[in-house]
Design a protein around this motif. Structure first.
Motif, PDB file in Angstrom:
ATOM      1  N   THR A 114       0.828  -1.200   0.000  1.00  0.00           N
ATOM      2  CA  THR A 114       0.000   0.000   0.000  1.00  0.00           C
ATOM      3  C   THR A 114       0.865   1.254   0.000  1.00  0.00           C
ATOM      4  O   THR A 114       0.595   2.209  -0.729  1.00  0.00           O
ATOM      5  N   VAL A 115       1.913   1.251   0.793  1.00  0.00           N
ATOM      6  CA  VAL A 115       2.824   2.401   0.845  1.00  0.00           C
ATOM      7  C   VAL A 115       3.487   2.605  -0.514  1.00  0.00           C
ATOM      8  O   VAL A 115       3.604   3.739  -0.999  1.00  0.00           O
ATOM      9  N   TRP A 116       3.887   1.538  -1.166  1.00  0.00           N
ATOM     10  CA  TRP A 116       4.516   1.650  -2.480  1.00  0.00           C
ATOM     11  C   TRP A 116       3.539   2.257  -3.490  1.00  0.00           C
ATOM     12  O   TRP A 116       3.912   3.140  -4.276  1.00  0.00           O
ATOM     13  N   VAL A 117       2.292   1.782  -3.484  1.00  0.00           N
ATOM     14  CA  VAL A 117       1.286   2.301  -4.409  1.00  0.00           C
ATOM     15  C   VAL A 117       1.051   3.784  -4.146  1.00  0.00           C
ATOM     16  O   VAL A 117       0.989   4.596  -5.082  1.00  0.00           O
ATOM     17  N   LEU A 118       0.947   4.166  -2.891  1.00  0.00           N
ATOM     18  CA  LEU A 118       0.734   5.575  -2.562  1.00  0.00           C
ATOM     19  C   LEU A 118       1.920   6.432  -2.992  1.00  0.00           C
ATOM     20  O   LEU A 118       1.741   7.555  -3.464  1.00  0.00           O
ATOM     21  N   ASP A 119       3.123   5.921  -2.845  1.00  0.00           N
ATOM     22  CA  ASP A 119       4.306   6.649  -3.308  1.00  0.00           C
ATOM     23  C   ASP A 119       4.263   6.857  -4.820  1.00  0.00           C
ATOM     24  O   ASP A 119       4.608   7.935  -5.317  1.00  0.00           O
ATOM     25  N   GLN A 120       3.832   5.847  -5.557  1.00  0.00           N
ATOM     26  CA  GLN A 120       3.750   5.961  -7.010  1.00  0.00           C
ATOM     27  C   GLN A 120       2.677   6.966  -7.426  1.00  0.00           C
ATOM     28  O   GLN A 120       2.874   7.748  -8.362  1.00  0.00           O
ATOM     29  N   VAL A 121       1.551   6.962  -6.724  1.00  0.00           N
ATOM     30  CA  VAL A 121       0.474   7.923  -7.025  1.00  0.00           C
ATOM     31  C   VAL A 121       0.958   9.342  -6.745  1.00  0.00           C
ATOM     32  O   VAL A 121       0.739  10.258  -7.549  1.00  0.00           O
ATOM     33  N   LEU A 122       1.644   9.536  -5.625  1.00  0.00           N
ATOM     34  CA  LEU A 122       2.172  10.853  -5.278  1.00  0.00           C
ATOM     35  C   LEU A 122       3.194  11.323  -6.309  1.00  0.00           C
ATOM     36  O   LEU A 122       3.166  12.482  -6.745  1.00  0.00           O
ATOM     37  N   LEU A 123       4.075  10.452  -6.715  1.00  0.00           N
ATOM     38  CA  LEU A 123       5.089  10.808  -7.706  1.00  0.00           C
ATOM     39  C   LEU A 123       4.448  11.205  -9.037  1.00  0.00           C
ATOM     40  O   LEU A 123       4.838  12.201  -9.656  1.00  0.00           O
ATOM     41  N   THR A 124       3.445  10.470  -9.459  1.00  0.00           N
ATOM     42  CA  THR A 124       2.740  10.788 -10.700  1.00  0.00           C
ATOM     43  C   THR A 124       2.014  12.129 -10.593  1.00  0.00           C
ATOM     44  O   THR A 124       2.061  12.949 -11.520  1.00  0.00           O
ATOM     45  N   ALA A 125       1.375  12.376  -9.457  1.00  0.00           N
ATOM     46  CA  ALA A 125       0.682  13.646  -9.261  1.00  0.00           C
ATOM     47  C   ALA A 125       1.669  14.814  -9.267  1.00  0.00           C
ATOM     48  O   ALA A 125       1.388  15.864  -9.853  1.00  0.00           O
ATOM     49  N   GLU A 126       2.817  14.644  -8.644  1.00  0.00           N
ATOM     50  CA  GLU A 126       3.821  15.704  -8.646  1.00  0.00           C
ATOM     51  C   GLU A 126       4.354  15.958 -10.046  1.00  0.00           C
ATOM     52  O   GLU A 126       4.561  17.110 -10.435  1.00  0.00           O
ATOM     53  N   ARG A 127       4.558  14.916 -10.812  1.00  0.00           N
ATOM     54  CA  ARG A 127       5.037  15.099 -12.190  1.00  0.00           C
ATOM     55  C   ARG A 127       4.027  15.884 -13.022  1.00  0.00           C
ATOM     56  O   ARG A 127       4.398  16.734 -13.825  1.00  0.00           O
ATOM     57  N   GLU A 128       2.759  15.604 -12.841  1.00  0.00           N
ATOM     58  CA  GLU A 128       1.734  16.336 -13.580  1.00  0.00           C
ATOM     59  C   GLU A 128       1.623  17.778 -13.092  1.00  0.00           C
ATOM     60  O   GLU A 128       1.448  18.696 -13.895  1.00  0.00           O
ATOM     61  N   TYR A 129       1.729  17.992 -11.788  1.00  0.00           N
ATOM     62  CA  TYR A 129       1.613  19.334 -11.226  1.00  0.00           C
ATOM     63  C   TYR A 129       2.768  20.220 -11.675  1.00  0.00           C
ATOM     64  O   TYR A 129       2.581  21.400 -11.966  1.00  0.00           O
ATOM     65  N   TYR A 130       3.956  19.666 -11.737  1.00  0.00           N
ATOM     66  CA  TYR A 130       5.142  20.432 -12.096  1.00  0.00           C
ATOM     67  C   TYR A 130       5.462  20.368 -13.594  1.00  0.00           C
ATOM     68  O   TYR A 130       6.555  20.735 -14.007  1.00  0.00           O
ATOM     69  N   ASP A 131       4.520  19.930 -14.412  1.00  0.00           N
ATOM     70  CA  ASP A 131       4.734  19.835 -15.855  1.00  0.00           C
ATOM     71  C   ASP A 131       4.808  21.238 -16.455  1.00  0.00           C
ATOM     72  O   ASP A 131       3.860  22.024 -16.355  1.00  0.00           O
ATOM     73  N   PRO A 132       5.928  21.591 -17.094  1.00  0.00           N
ATOM     74  CA  PRO A 132       6.072  22.939 -17.649  1.00  0.00           C
ATOM     75  C   PRO A 132       5.383  23.147 -19.000  1.00  0.00           C
ATOM     76  O   PRO A 132       5.295  24.272 -19.479  1.00  0.00           O
ATOM     77  N   GLU A 133       4.869  22.104 -19.602  1.00  0.00           N
ATOM     78  CA  GLU A 133       4.288  22.222 -20.945  1.00  0.00           C
ATOM     79  C   GLU A 133       3.106  23.198 -21.012  1.00  0.00           C
ATOM     80  O   GLU A 133       3.024  23.986 -21.968  1.00  0.00           O
ATOM     81  N   PRO A 134       2.166  23.197 -20.052  1.00  0.00           N
ATOM     82  CA  PRO A 134       1.072  24.183 -20.142  1.00  0.00           C
ATOM     83  C   PRO A 134       1.571  25.633 -20.118  1.00  0.00           C
ATOM     84  O   PRO A 134       0.990  26.499 -20.780  1.00  0.00           O
ATOM     85  N   VAL A 135       2.644  25.892 -19.380  1.00  0.00           N
ATOM     86  CA  VAL A 135       3.184  27.252 -19.338  1.00  0.00           C
ATOM     87  C   VAL A 135       3.802  27.606 -20.684  1.00  0.00           C
ATOM     88  O   VAL A 135       3.658  28.736 -21.166  1.00  0.00           O
TER      89      VAL A 135
END
Length: 85
Positions: free
Chosen positions: A18-39
């Motif tokens: 469960t911890v591993w899955v949550l870490d992967q979800v968090l990492l994916t969310a951070e990658r999308e949040y910090y994506d510079p392409e929309p800017v």
């Protein structure tokens, strides 16, 4: 891990999964949040507005500075994510 260690830690295996899955979800969310392409797309649209004459060069300069600062911040965070993962 040895066989005895695996056997003794078997009851906590679901928690580790469960911890591993949550870490992967968090990492994916951070990658999308910090994506510079929309800017970058917003910068292109802003340049098009300047070329169309719908904004003045002063408005363009002001907004461009904001977007470039944001882009720099996003790219720095993207780099941090790459080194952390």
């Amino acid at each position: 891990m040895g066989l005895i260690t695996q056997f003794l830690t078997l009851p906590v295996a679901p928690v580790r999964g469960t911890v591993w899955v949550l870490d992967q979800v968090l990492l994916t969310a951070e990658r999308e949040y910090y994506d510079p392409e929309p800017v970058r797309e917003e910068l292109a649209a802003l340049e098009q507005q300047l070329l169309d004459g719908s904004i003045t060069s002063d408005e363009f300069d002001s907004r461009e500075d904001e977007l470039l600062d944001r882009l720099e911040w996003l790219e720095a965070n993207q780099q941090r994510l790459r080194t952390d993962s």
